[in-house]
Design a protein around this motif. Structure first.
Motif, mmCIF file in Angstrom:
data_model
loop_
_atom_site.group_PDB
_atom_site.id
_atom_site.type_symbol
_atom_site.label_atom_id
_atom_site.label_comp_id
_atom_site.label_asym_id
_atom_site.label_seq_id
_atom_site.Cartn_x
_atom_site.Cartn_y
_atom_site.Cartn_z
ATOM 1 N N TRP A 149 0.853 -1.192 0.000
ATOM 2 C CA TRP A 149 0.000 0.000 0.000
ATOM 3 C C TRP A 149 0.882 1.232 0.000
ATOM 4 O O TRP A 149 1.897 1.294 0.713
ATOM 5 C CB TRP A 149 -0.913 0.055 1.224
ATOM 6 C CG TRP A 149 -1.773 1.292 1.196
ATOM 7 C CD1 TRP A 149 -3.022 1.407 0.649
ATOM 8 C CD2 TRP A 149 -1.436 2.590 1.694
ATOM 9 N NE1 TRP A 149 -3.475 2.701 0.761
ATOM 10 C CE2 TRP A 149 -2.533 3.454 1.395
ATOM 11 C CE3 TRP A 149 -0.326 3.132 2.331
ATOM 12 C CZ2 TRP A 149 -2.527 4.813 1.728
ATOM 13 C CZ3 TRP A 149 -0.320 4.487 2.658
ATOM 14 C CH2 TRP A 149 -1.416 5.312 2.371
ATOM 15 N N SER A 150 0.501 2.193 -0.787
ATOM 16 C CA SER A 150 1.137 3.507 -0.781
ATOM 17 C C SER A 150 0.224 4.433 -1.552
ATOM 18 O O SER A 150 -0.661 3.977 -2.292
ATOM 19 C CB SER A 150 2.523 3.454 -1.452
ATOM 20 O OG SER A 150 2.385 3.222 -2.844
ATOM 21 N N ALA A 181 -2.757 11.976 8.443
ATOM 22 C CA ALA A 181 -1.515 11.939 7.683
ATOM 23 C C ALA A 181 -1.620 11.105 6.411
ATOM 24 O O ALA A 181 -0.830 11.296 5.475
ATOM 25 C CB ALA A 181 -0.376 11.390 8.548
ATOM 26 N N THR A 182 -2.578 10.181 6.356
ATOM 27 C CA THR A 182 -2.806 9.417 5.125
ATOM 28 C C THR A 182 -3.983 9.979 4.334
ATOM 29 O O THR A 182 -3.978 9.953 3.101
ATOM 30 C CB THR A 182 -3.060 7.929 5.424
ATOM 31 O OG1 THR A 182 -4.132 7.799 6.372
ATOM 32 C CG2 THR A 182 -1.820 7.259 5.976
ATOM 33 N N PHE A 187 -6.367 12.536 -0.817
ATOM 34 C CA PHE A 187 -7.357 13.384 -1.467
ATOM 35 C C PHE A 187 -6.684 14.588 -2.131
ATOM 36 O O PHE A 187 -7.088 15.015 -3.212
ATOM 37 C CB PHE A 187 -8.416 13.839 -0.463
ATOM 38 C CG PHE A 187 -9.424 12.781 -0.131
ATOM 39 C CD1 PHE A 187 -10.366 12.379 -1.058
ATOM 40 C CD2 PHE A 187 -9.425 12.170 1.121
ATOM 41 C CE1 PHE A 187 -11.291 11.395 -0.754
ATOM 42 C CE2 PHE A 187 -10.340 11.189 1.431
ATOM 43 C CZ PHE A 187 -11.281 10.790 0.492
ATOM 44 N N GLY A 188 -5.670 15.121 -1.477
ATOM 45 C CA GLY A 188 -4.974 16.276 -2.022
ATOM 46 C C GLY A 188 -4.298 15.982 -3.354
ATOM 47 O O GLY A 188 -4.186 16.870 -4.211
ATOM 48 N N GLN A 189 -3.850 14.747 -3.544
ATOM 49 C CA GLN A 189 -3.208 14.354 -4.797
ATOM 50 C C GLN A 189 -4.237 13.923 -5.849
ATOM 51 O O GLN A 189 -4.133 14.300 -7.021
ATOM 52 C CB GLN A 189 -2.223 13.209 -4.549
ATOM 53 C CG GLN A 189 -1.013 13.597 -3.712
ATOM 54 C CD GLN A 189 -0.204 12.388 -3.278
ATOM 55 O OE1 GLN A 189 -0.237 11.335 -3.907
ATOM 56 N NE2 GLN A 189 0.523 12.528 -2.175
ATOM 57 N N ALA A 216 -9.598 16.282 7.793
ATOM 58 C CA ALA A 216 -8.508 16.057 6.841
ATOM 59 C C ALA A 216 -9.040 15.887 5.426
ATOM 60 O O ALA A 216 -8.490 16.454 4.469
ATOM 61 C CB ALA A 216 -7.699 14.830 7.247
ATOM 62 N N ALA A 217 -10.122 15.122 5.281
ATOM 63 C CA ALA A 217 -10.700 14.909 3.948
ATOM 64 C C ALA A 217 -11.338 16.188 3.417
ATOM 65 O O ALA A 217 -11.158 16.560 2.250
ATOM 66 C CB ALA A 217 -11.717 13.789 4.001
#
Length: 285
Positions: A149-150, A181-182, A187-189, A216-217
């Motif tokens: 996972w990444s 942090a994940t 979502f930002g990318q 965060a989302a």
């Protein structure tokens, strides 16, 4: 802002069968609240999810005459999708595609490659039937099985879905593994990289970690969130101890703080909360 209410996800792990009439009354109340979408049932093997073996009967009892809410049904294979698309009332067909090979086998009894091949057929079926396919990227924030996972892996899956023409992708926190942090980087990318796709957040959480996950989302640009009244439920295929769904009440409180206009009938929401006690065996506060 889209709120997807998910009573299907909340109910599917209950061991005691909820009578069809009880389910139908609860869902009809949720329809009157005015959520964007209602994830109301699934067309899967009764052996896998016995709680939802009456989805067709429940659907027949739903009153869609005075609601703007659209219906979503979950399927685990092409056969289920073929059944779901025969119902004109259903607009969305949802399919769980896992980033984890282990969980894909555990959840749908097929490999990721097999699932992708079937998903392509589902997308074609939905296009021909006037439906929309919603793909849930299960284990989208990591997995407990040690499978790769990444953010890059999630991006590769998303690219494959984009190439198929899939228009809605929900990143799914199947076991509550996500953290700000994940969540934020994903979502930002993804949101700017795939403007043709509507991204959603299907977050599972504990009562103490929900706010940081939603924030965060939201701050990363997500405007589609799944929730379930009371935070009930989770994926029975994921773990022996279920991590709860994101409580809809918490989502509504957060977005009201942010000044989002949700257009929901809060009086009917209170009625639905009262009915939830009969479904889940506890009063929802």
């Amino acid at each position: 802002m889209k709120i997807i209410e998910c009573p299907r996800d909340a109910m599917q792990g209950l061991t005691e069968f909820v009578p069809t009439a009880t389910k139908t009354a609860y869902l009809n109340a949720l329809l009157r609240v005015g959520f964007d979408t209602l994830d109301f049932g699934s067309f899967v093997s009764p052996k896998a999810i016995p709680q939802l073996r009456d989805t067709a009967e429940v659907l027949a009892g739903l009153d869609l005459s005075q609601t703007r809410t659209r219906l979503l049904a979950i399927v685990a294979n092409l056969r289920g999708a073929e059944t779901a698309v025969t119902h004109p009332e259903i607009e969305f067909i949802g399919f769980p595609l896992s980033v984890s090979e282990t969980f894909q086998q555990r959840n749908t009894n097929k490999s990721i490659l097999e699932a992708l091949a079937e998903l392509a057929q589902m997308q074609n079926l939905c296009e021909k039937s006037g439906k929309q396919l919603v793909t849930y990227l299960s284990m989208g924030f990591g997995n407990p099985y040690g499978d790769p996972w990444s953010p890059e892996v999630v991006g590769e899956f998303t690219q494959t879905l984009a190439d198929m023409g899939v228009g809605i992708v929900a990143l799914s926190d199947t076991v509550g593994a996500s953290t700000p942090a994940t969540i934020a980087p994903l979502f930002g990318q993804l949101i700017p990289a795939f403007p043709q796709i509507e991204f959603g957040a299907h977050l599972h959480t504990t009562p103490t970690s929900w706010r940081e996950k939603v924030a965060a989302a939201y701050q990363a640009g997500c405007r589609r969130f799944d929730g379930a009244l009371g935070g009930f439920g989770g994926c029975p295929m994921a773990a022996d101890v279920l991590t709860g769904n994101m409580a809809t009440e918490n989502l509504l409180a957060y977005f009201q703080e942010k000044g989002e206009e949700l257009g929901l009938n809060l009086e009917v929401l209170a009625e639905a909360q009262a009915l939830a006690g009969g479904v889940f065996g506890a009063v929802v506060h």
